[in-house]
Design a protein around this motif. Structure first.
Motif, PDB file in Angstrom:
ATOM      1  N   PHE A  53       0.816  -1.209   0.000  1.00 64.25           N
ATOM      2  CA  PHE A  53       0.000   0.000   0.000  1.00 64.25           C
ATOM      3  C   PHE A  53       0.850   1.259   0.000  1.00 64.25           C
ATOM      4  N   PHE A  54       1.937   1.249   0.775  1.00 64.22           N
ATOM      5  CA  PHE A  54       2.700   2.500   0.908  1.00 64.22           C
ATOM      6  C   PHE A  54       3.922   2.565  -0.001  1.00 64.22           C
ATOM      7  N   CYS A  55       4.054   1.680  -0.966  1.00 63.83           N
ATOM      8  CA  CYS A  55       5.227   1.684  -1.845  1.00 63.83           C
ATOM      9  C   CYS A  55       5.451   3.073  -2.451  1.00 63.83           C
ATOM     10  N   TYR A  56       6.695   3.545  -2.368  1.00 64.07           N
ATOM     11  CA  TYR A  56       7.003   4.906  -2.826  1.00 64.07           C
ATOM     12  C   TYR A  56       7.356   4.975  -4.311  1.00 64.07           C
ATOM     13  N   ASN A  57       7.578   3.824  -4.962  1.00 69.68           N
ATOM     14  CA  ASN A  57       7.999   3.837  -6.363  1.00 69.68           C
ATOM     15  C   ASN A  57       6.956   4.470  -7.274  1.00 69.68           C
ATOM     16  N   ASP A  58       7.436   5.190  -8.282  1.00 69.64           N
ATOM     17  CA  ASP A  58       6.567   5.753  -9.316  1.00 69.64           C
ATOM     18  C   ASP A  58       6.416   4.699 -10.411  1.00 69.64           C
ATOM     19  N   ARG A  59       5.399   3.870 -10.298  1.00 68.55           N
ATOM     20  CA  ARG A  59       5.245   2.756 -11.229  1.00 68.55           C
ATOM     21  C   ARG A  59       4.792   3.208 -12.616  1.00 68.55           C
ATOM     22  N   GLY A  60       4.396   4.448 -12.727  1.00 70.14           N
ATOM     23  CA  GLY A  60       4.015   4.971 -14.033  1.00 70.14           C
ATOM     24  C   GLY A  60       5.172   5.593 -14.784  1.00 70.14           C
ATOM     25  N   LEU A  61       6.363   5.615 -14.164  1.00 65.06           N
ATOM     26  CA  LEU A  61       7.519   6.233 -14.799  1.00 65.06           C
ATOM     27  C   LEU A  61       7.929   5.438 -16.040  1.00 65.06           C
ATOM     28  N   ARG A  62       8.251   6.148 -17.100  1.00 68.03           N
ATOM     29  CA  ARG A  62       8.648   5.506 -18.354  1.00 68.03           C
ATOM     30  C   ARG A  62       9.977   6.082 -18.825  1.00 68.03           C
ATOM     31  N   GLY A  63      10.693   5.309 -19.603  1.00 68.56           N
ATOM     32  CA  GLY A  63      11.979   5.760 -20.121  1.00 68.56           C
ATOM     33  C   GLY A  63      12.729   4.608 -20.757  1.00 68.56           C
ATOM     34  N   ARG A  64      13.942   4.857 -21.101  1.00 70.73           N
ATOM     35  CA  ARG A  64      14.806   3.849 -21.700  1.00 70.73           C
ATOM     36  C   ARG A  64      15.501   3.060 -20.586  1.00 70.73           C
ATOM     37  N   ARG A  65      15.115   1.833 -20.421  1.00 68.89           N
ATOM     38  CA  ARG A  65      15.625   1.020 -19.328  1.00 68.89           C
ATOM     39  C   ARG A  65      17.091   0.659 -19.524  1.00 68.89           C
ATOM     40  N   LEU A  66      17.787   0.513 -18.412  1.00 61.13           N
ATOM     41  CA  LEU A  66      19.142   0.007 -18.465  1.00 61.13           C
ATOM     42  C   LEU A  66      19.110  -1.485 -18.808  1.00 61.13           C
ATOM     43  N   GLU A  67      19.911  -1.884 -19.785  1.00 69.28           N
ATOM     44  CA  GLU A  67      20.025  -3.298 -20.150  1.00 69.28           C
ATOM     45  C   GLU A  67      21.265  -3.888 -19.496  1.00 69.28           C
ATOM     46  N   LEU A  68      21.449  -5.192 -19.659  1.00 75.99           N
ATOM     47  CA  LEU A  68      22.544  -5.873 -18.988  1.00 75.99           C
ATOM     48  C   LEU A  68      23.894  -5.244 -19.322  1.00 75.99           C
ATOM     49  N   ASN A  69      24.135  -4.953 -20.591  1.00 76.81           N
ATOM     50  CA  ASN A  69      25.416  -4.345 -20.958  1.00 76.81           C
ATOM     51  C   ASN A  69      25.625  -2.987 -20.291  1.00 76.81           C
ATOM     52  N   ASP A  70      24.513  -2.242 -20.122  1.00 79.49           N
ATOM     53  CA  ASP A  70      24.607  -0.958 -19.422  1.00 79.49           C
ATOM     54  C   ASP A  70      25.036  -1.180 -17.972  1.00 79.49           C
ATOM     55  N   TYR A  71      24.442  -2.176 -17.334  1.00 76.74           N
ATOM     56  CA  TYR A  71      24.795  -2.460 -15.946  1.00 76.74           C
ATOM     57  C   TYR A  71      26.243  -2.928 -15.825  1.00 76.74           C
ATOM     58  N   LEU A  72      26.694  -3.748 -16.763  1.00 77.89           N
ATOM     59  CA  LEU A  72      28.074  -4.215 -16.705  1.00 77.89           C
ATOM     60  C   LEU A  72      29.049  -3.055 -16.846  1.00 77.89           C
ATOM     61  N   SER A  73      28.755  -2.128 -17.746  1.00 74.79           N
ATOM     62  CA  SER A  73      29.612  -0.939 -17.893  1.00 74.79           C
ATOM     63  C   SER A  73      29.567  -0.077 -16.640  1.00 74.79           C
ATOM     64  N   LEU A  74      28.376   0.072 -16.073  1.00 79.25           N
ATOM     65  CA  LEU A  74      28.225   0.852 -14.849  1.00 79.25           C
ATOM     66  C   LEU A  74      29.038   0.226 -13.712  1.00 79.25           C
TER      67      LEU A  74
END
Length: 363
Positions: A32-53
């Motif tokens: 009930f109290f989850c703070y995440n904005d579940r309607g947020l949209r954008g270009r998601r980080l993919e696995l290669n992005d995470y590996l570089s990060l």
């Protein structure tokens, strides 16, 4: 040693020391109290992005990495990201609702990720209270039944509870449950608005009596049960440090599923996006400098006005106040209890008076 010597030294030198990755806002619970904005949209980080990060964070000598969500375990690349983090030598913490952490999944987490600790949300001491929050039937029994297995596997489970109007009558019972299962329990709060501005979760803010009860039990147990490490001040090493109410902007970043980088959970002004620039360059952003200044200014206010309370809690968060949450003086009962259990006043020193120049030259 770490919090009184190492962490202040890192803050003084302007080193990024910890990163929190919100891998996804998807979840197998519906809190009930989850703070995440579940309607947020954008270009998601993919696995290669995470590996570089992860490569960039390792090159910056970041030590701690927290995998969270939503529910991090439902991310399609959770294990690949976790393995890569382990291979790069990060000290890993997982924040989870615990609903899917059992059996073969739990075994894989231990074998492939091996976190230092696994922090699991507990919302009540009974099925009725816990599931009123999760809104998923069977989630309480499923969680409690899995804890002995997680302990046996060496996943080091720890309960974290957000105090609410729904569970404040079960504080002692939640401690008793945690003690019976042999896992630590800490409380956090207050309940804040969602990141999209929705203030509905504030409807279940606990009462002053609830917080007073928690502090009284903490005093009896001689434990700082309301210390939320994500929001703890950086202790001072010497008198040259400028005071701050928290460590916002000093040594940690939060990165959402779309690559935006923030100073903390509550200060949601993006310093940049890892799709567009490196985390090293983002770390030098004025947004982190502004966060440190906000913390210092808030500490000056505390010195003038005395200990402050945000949304009725025995703590003060300038980030929540920026979201329009109410702030007032702390009741004397809060200050007395916090002194008994060794809690720091919210005016404790956190930051160096001349640190901003050092952040500009951080490694």
């Amino acid at each position: 040693m770490y919090h009184h010597v190492v962490k202040p030294g890192l803050a003084e030198q302007g080193w990024l020391h910890s990163a929190m990755l919100e891998l996804t806002y998807a979840c197998n619970l519906d809190c009930f109290f989850c703070y995440n904005d579940r309607g947020l949209r954008g270009r998601r980080l993919e696995l290669n992005d995470y590996l570089s990060l992860l490569d960039d964070l390792a090159a910056m000598q970041v030590l701690f990495l927290c995998l969270t969500g939503g529910e991090p375990l439902v991310h399609k690349d959770f294990f690949a990201i976790g393995r890569a983090a382990r291979e790069r030598g990060f000290v890993i913490r997982i924040k989870t609702g615990g609903h899917g952490l059992r059996g073969r999944i739990a075994e894989r987490v231990k074998r492939e990720v091996d976190p230092l600790e696994t922090e699991i949300s507990l919302h009540g001491a009974t099925r009725e209270t816990h599931e009123r929050q999760t809104r998923v039937a069977g989630s309480f029994d499923r969680l409690i039944d899995a804890i002995p297995e997680l302990v046996e596997l060496g996943l080091r489970p720890r309960f974290v509870t957000t105090l609410t109007a729904w569970n404040e009558h079960q504080i002692a019972d939640m401690f008793a449950l945690a003690d019976r299962l042999g896992v630590p329990l800490r409380f956090q709060g207050p309940v804040g608005p969602r990141d999209d501005g929705d203030r509905t979760p504030l409807q279940i803010q606990p009462s002053t009596e609830g917080w007073t009860t928690l502090l009284a039990i903490a005093a009896e147990r001689r434990t700082r049960t309301v210390a939320d490490m994500e929001c703890a001040p950086v202790p001072s090493q010497n008198g040259a440090r400028k005071k701050g109410v928290c460590g916002a902007g000093t040594d940690e970043v939060l990165i959402d599923p779309f690559g935006s980088v923030f100073p903390c959970l509550h200060l949601r002004s993006a310093a940049g996006n890892v799709h567009d620039e490196s985390i090293r360059d983002i770390w030098r952003s004025h947004v982190f400098r502004d966060a440190r200044r906000l913390s210092r200014d808030a500490a000056d206010r505390v010195e003038r006005e005395g200990p402050l309370s945000i949304l009725g809690a025995p703590m003060y968060c300038p980030g929540l106040e920026q979201k329009g949450c109410s702030c007032s003086s702390q009741p004397d009962t809060f200050s007395d209890r916090l002194t008994t259990i060794g809690g720091r006043p919210s005016s404790m020193s956190a930051l160096h008076a001349h640190e901003d120049e050092k952040y500009a030259h951080a490694p």
